[in-house]
Design a protein around this motif. Sequence first.
Motif, PDB file in Angstrom:
ATOM      1  N   ALA A  86       2.888  -2.029 -11.083  1.00 37.63           N
ATOM      2  CA  ALA A  86       1.752  -1.536 -10.286  1.00 37.63           C
ATOM      3  C   ALA A  86       2.249  -0.908  -8.988  1.00 37.63           C
ATOM      4  N   LEU A  87       3.232  -1.543  -8.373  1.00 37.29           N
ATOM      5  CA  LEU A  87       3.785  -0.992  -7.124  1.00 37.29           C
ATOM      6  C   LEU A  87       4.535   0.310  -7.385  1.00 37.29           C
ATOM      7  N   MET A  88       5.214   0.377  -8.520  1.00 32.47           N
ATOM      8  CA  MET A  88       5.917   1.627  -8.847  1.00 32.47           C
ATOM      9  C   MET A  88       4.906   2.756  -9.058  1.00 32.47           C
ATOM     10  N   MET A  89       3.789   2.423  -9.678  1.00 29.18           N
ATOM     11  CA  MET A  89       2.773   3.454  -9.902  1.00 29.18           C
ATOM     12  C   MET A  89       2.166   3.926  -8.573  1.00 29.18           C
ATOM     13  N   SER A  90       1.890   2.979  -7.681  1.00 26.39           N
ATOM     14  CA  SER A  90       1.161   3.365  -6.455  1.00 26.39           C
ATOM     15  C   SER A  90       2.091   3.825  -5.329  1.00 26.39           C
ATOM     16  N   CYS A  91       3.350   3.379  -5.346  1.00 26.07           N
ATOM     17  CA  CYS A  91       4.223   3.627  -4.180  1.00 26.07           C
ATOM     18  C   CYS A  91       5.607   4.175  -4.541  1.00 26.07           C
ATOM     19  N   PRO A 133       6.566  -2.900   7.066  1.00 27.67           N
ATOM     20  CA  PRO A 133       6.556  -1.665   6.270  1.00 27.67           C
ATOM     21  C   PRO A 133       5.419  -1.658   5.265  1.00 27.67           C
ATOM     22  N   ARG A 134       4.918  -0.482   4.975  1.00 32.80           N
ATOM     23  CA  ARG A 134       3.794  -0.336   4.048  1.00 32.80           C
ATOM     24  C   ARG A 134       4.061  -0.924   2.668  1.00 32.80           C
ATOM     25  N   ASN A 135       5.269  -0.710   2.166  1.00 29.24           N
ATOM     26  CA  ASN A 135       5.574  -1.190   0.810  1.00 29.24           C
ATOM     27  C   ASN A 135       7.094  -1.329   0.653  1.00 29.24           C
ATOM     28  N   PRO A 136       7.533  -2.013  -0.413  1.00 31.09           N
ATOM     29  CA  PRO A 136       8.972  -2.261  -0.559  1.00 31.09           C
ATOM     30  C   PRO A 136       9.769  -1.045  -0.975  1.00 31.09           C
ATOM     31  N   PHE A 137       9.096   0.077  -1.283  1.00 30.35           N
ATOM     32  CA  PHE A 137       9.790   1.242  -1.817  1.00 30.35           C
ATOM     33  C   PHE A 137      10.026   2.344  -0.797  1.00 30.35           C
ATOM     34  N   VAL A 138       9.536   2.174   0.433  1.00 27.21           N
ATOM     35  CA  VAL A 138       9.991   3.079   1.499  1.00 27.21           C
ATOM     36  C   VAL A 138      11.250   2.445   2.096  1.00 27.21           C
ATOM     37  N   ASN A 139      12.047   3.232   2.810  1.00 29.41           N
ATOM     38  CA  ASN A 139      13.315   2.704   3.310  1.00 29.41           C
ATOM     39  C   ASN A 139      13.123   1.428   4.126  1.00 29.41           C
ATOM     40  N   ALA A 140      12.141   1.460   5.045  1.00 36.38           N
ATOM     41  CA  ALA A 140      11.943   0.286   5.899  1.00 36.38           C
ATOM     42  C   ALA A 140      11.652  -0.948   5.051  1.00 36.38           C
ATOM     43  N   GLN A 192       4.514   4.879  11.083  1.00 34.07           N
ATOM     44  CA  GLN A 192       3.606   3.792  10.719  1.00 34.07           C
ATOM     45  C   GLN A 192       4.071   2.442  11.236  1.00 34.07           C
ATOM     46  N   LEU A 193       5.400   2.306  11.358  1.00 33.36           N
ATOM     47  CA  LEU A 193       5.931   1.003  11.776  1.00 33.36           C
ATOM     48  C   LEU A 193       5.409   0.599  13.143  1.00 33.36           C
ATOM     49  N   GLU A 240       0.843  -1.204   0.000  1.00 29.92           N
ATOM     50  CA  GLU A 240       0.000   0.000   0.000  1.00 29.92           C
ATOM     51  C   GLU A 240       0.876   1.251   0.000  1.00 29.92           C
ATOM     52  N   PRO A 241       0.399   2.300  -0.659  1.00 32.88           N
ATOM     53  CA  PRO A 241       1.130   3.578  -0.566  1.00 32.88           C
ATOM     54  C   PRO A 241       1.250   3.998   0.889  1.00 32.88           C
ATOM     55  N   SER A 242       2.361   4.633   1.227  1.00 29.68           N
ATOM     56  CA  SER A 242       2.563   4.947   2.648  1.00 29.68           C
ATOM     57  C   SER A 242       1.927   6.271   3.041  1.00 29.68           C
ATOM     58  N   GLY A 243       1.868   7.210   2.095  1.00 24.60           N
ATOM     59  CA  GLY A 243       1.356   8.537   2.449  1.00 24.60           C
ATOM     60  C   GLY A 243       2.251   9.260   3.443  1.00 24.60           C
ATOM     61  N   SER A 244       3.411   8.681   3.719  1.00 26.29           N
ATOM     62  CA  SER A 244       4.342   9.383   4.618  1.00 26.29           C
ATOM     63  C   SER A 244       5.746   9.398   4.023  1.00 26.29           C
TER      64      SER A 244
END
Length: 313
Positions: A237-242, A112-119, A104-105, A93-97
């Motif tokens: 899809a993940l790149m588009m959303s997150c 983590p919300r998604n693989p594209f935030v640092n966490a 959020q953690l 999911e997009p993190s919005g942060s």
Amino acid sequence: MAVADIAIARIVAEIAEEMRSHENRGKVATYIPPLAQVPADKFGIAVILHDGTVHAAGDAEEPFSIQSISKVFALTLALGAVGDQLWHRVGREPSGSAFNSIVQLETEHGIPRNPFVNAGAIVLCDVLLGRLQPREAIGQMLRFVRELAGDDGIAIDETVARAELETGFRNMALANYMRAFGNIHGDVGMVLGTYFHFCALAMNCRQLAMAGRYLMGGGQVGGHRVVTEKRARRINALMMSCGHYDNSGDFAYRIGLPGKSGVGGGILAVAPGIASIAVWSPGLNPSGNSHLGQLALERLVQRTGWSVFEPRG
Ligand code: GLU
């Protein structure tokens, strides 16, 4: 809308020309010291069409720190290692942060919300280290991007990796926090060392666009299959959303392409079936995405009709 090859060449050159003299260039990241040294007047763009034609302009041959764009390649490797098991440890999911947010953690129990935030990317590294030593995982990443780009000249900038190790206190906090929730299994120092080396990959726009071709080509490049078609679709899809932190919605709205940015000022964007695109300009917007890189992609989709939301056929 099909845009002739010659028109793409002109569009790319005109975008580079416009960006070269643009006044508002955003702010270069300073929290990783070597990145602060990069001049804000740089701009590069490379567009690789489905037939392999390359259109490049500006500083397209100058290497930069790809930073979080490496998360796309790390995700591809981690899915290759453990498949859909990965989704027990990272969300979609997009993190919005912010990219390095810790808030959020806590409420989401270290997932983590998604693989594209640092966490999320730190968890990807931990997954890879479930089977490999850090040195092997870093070697695997380097081989992977070199093979994707068809270029053995790609290297990791050790100065950047070291600077991140010395200053990456937030990432250390994220990793330790997830360790406390049981979502980091290995040694935190080794996981972070791997993560920082991935972020420190140095590539130029042409190499990056070359490396993104598998996502344009439904998982394959010139008859060679890198991932299944379904997996390529899902990564897109993940790149588009997150792919752009808390700016992901705006990126989809303005540009409408799967993309991933990094605080080095690069963005890899994919027009599935049409083009793999890399842009670079080191000045960032407040969310940590390249200001001119986004503007350049916006111009490109306006003039080519490449947004995935454009009616086709
Ligand atoms: N290495 C950077 C960090 O961990 C990556 C951030 C980014 O490119 O978004 O803070």
